[in-house]
Design a protein around this motif. Sequence first.
Motif, PDB file in Angstrom:
ATOM      1  N   ARG A  47      39.254  33.329  47.828  1.00 52.22           N
ATOM      2  CA  ARG A  47      39.008  33.941  46.535  1.00 52.22           C
ATOM      3  C   ARG A  47      38.003  33.157  45.706  1.00 52.22           C
ATOM      4  O   ARG A  47      37.228  33.704  44.926  1.00 52.22           O
ATOM      5  N   ASN A  48      38.011  31.824  45.848  1.00 53.33           N
ATOM      6  CA  ASN A  48      37.233  30.910  45.005  1.00 53.33           C
ATOM      7  C   ASN A  48      37.709  31.021  43.558  1.00 53.33           C
ATOM      8  O   ASN A  48      38.721  31.645  43.267  1.00 53.33           O
ATOM      9  N   ASN A  49      36.971  30.453  42.625  1.00 52.38           N
ATOM     10  CA  ASN A  49      37.453  30.349  41.252  1.00 52.38           C
ATOM     11  C   ASN A  49      36.773  31.314  40.283  1.00 52.38           C
ATOM     12  O   ASN A  49      36.930  31.188  39.072  1.00 52.38           O
ATOM     13  N   GLY A  50      36.038  32.270  40.794  1.00 51.00           N
ATOM     14  CA  GLY A  50      35.359  33.212  39.910  1.00 51.00           C
ATOM     15  C   GLY A  50      36.316  34.244  39.337  1.00 51.00           C
ATOM     16  O   GLY A  50      37.458  34.390  39.781  1.00 51.00           O
ATOM     17  N   VAL A  51      35.841  34.981  38.322  1.00 50.16           N
ATOM     18  CA  VAL A  51      36.651  36.066  37.771  1.00 50.16           C
ATOM     19  C   VAL A  51      36.737  37.186  38.803  1.00 50.16           C
ATOM     20  O   VAL A  51      35.957  37.242  39.761  1.00 50.16           O
TER      21      VAL A  51
END
Length: 335
Positions: free
Chosen positions: A124-128
């Motif tokens: 997912r990573n940390n983005g919105v």
Amino acid sequence: MKIFSIALLGWMASSAGAQVTTYTPTEITQIVTTSFQNDDFATLDKMAIQFRTTKSRSSSGSWNLAIFYSNFRNAMYEGGKQNSDEQWQRIEEKISRWVATTPNSATAPIFLAWAQLRHGWSYRNNGVDNTVTEEGFNKFLHYVSMSENILKKHKRVSSVDPEWYVMMLSLAKHRKMNDREYGLLYEEALKVEPGYHDTYKAVAETVSPMWSGNIAQLSALASDAVRRTSAVEGNALYARIFWSVSDRYSGVWYHILSTGGWPLMKSGFEDMIKQYPDDWNKNAYARFACKAGDVDLFLKLTRQFSGNPDVEAWPGNSFQQCRDYAARMRPTTPI
């Protein structure tokens, strides 16, 4: 989440008399890292049991149990943060062996659940949300489900540990748990251990504006935490909760200032330092005093440091910025 619409349980137990252990956070880091690298699961279990049963604190008042779990989350990378499937599979297989060979370990399933959640974040990573690919988001939710299933499967053994509830409360924001279910989980967590700081911090994350909540719910949580813990910690939990979220979400700090919340934050720090006059707490208090424009308090606190400012407590160049600000405002009172 309107979790406070549910009647919450009262103060059921106390961490009064919680001792300050001879372990330092650095020593806990070394033991956890070495033990995990060497597959010394017995030492990890023994340490977790000790911290859980004695409710021991660090010199700053943080629960050693929380420091233990925080250090595991760093140790499990084993020197690498490449976020590859191979890396995470190796970590999960290692912890799964621990779960399988030590069925009475309360700690092992919590570790495994955390590893699975972090594996999901690697997709997912940390983005919105709108910056995450559909495939990445679906894989993330798959690992969230795996993490939750592990915790539920081992609830009988693991839920004696308040960190089990921290994990469950943290997972809830990813799977959109309904308000009633979340409120009941929160009540259950505080029945097991009402004084565990990280339970409140996990909820603070969920009800913060960054996720599904808002400032009003965050303030309600802080007030509820103080009500439950004031017999032991005074107003300290108010400061600890807003300290934990305000550095990550700038809007929280602006709310504190704009709504007159600084006196409450200040009172919380005062109560914290009465019990735990550690330099870490004094540095944090001084930093927030500076952010609030309370120059005289900032100067007073800096004179109480036992040595130089703790660089980890002052992100970026913030101490020098505060020092320069104080010099302009009080030119005849040097630090």
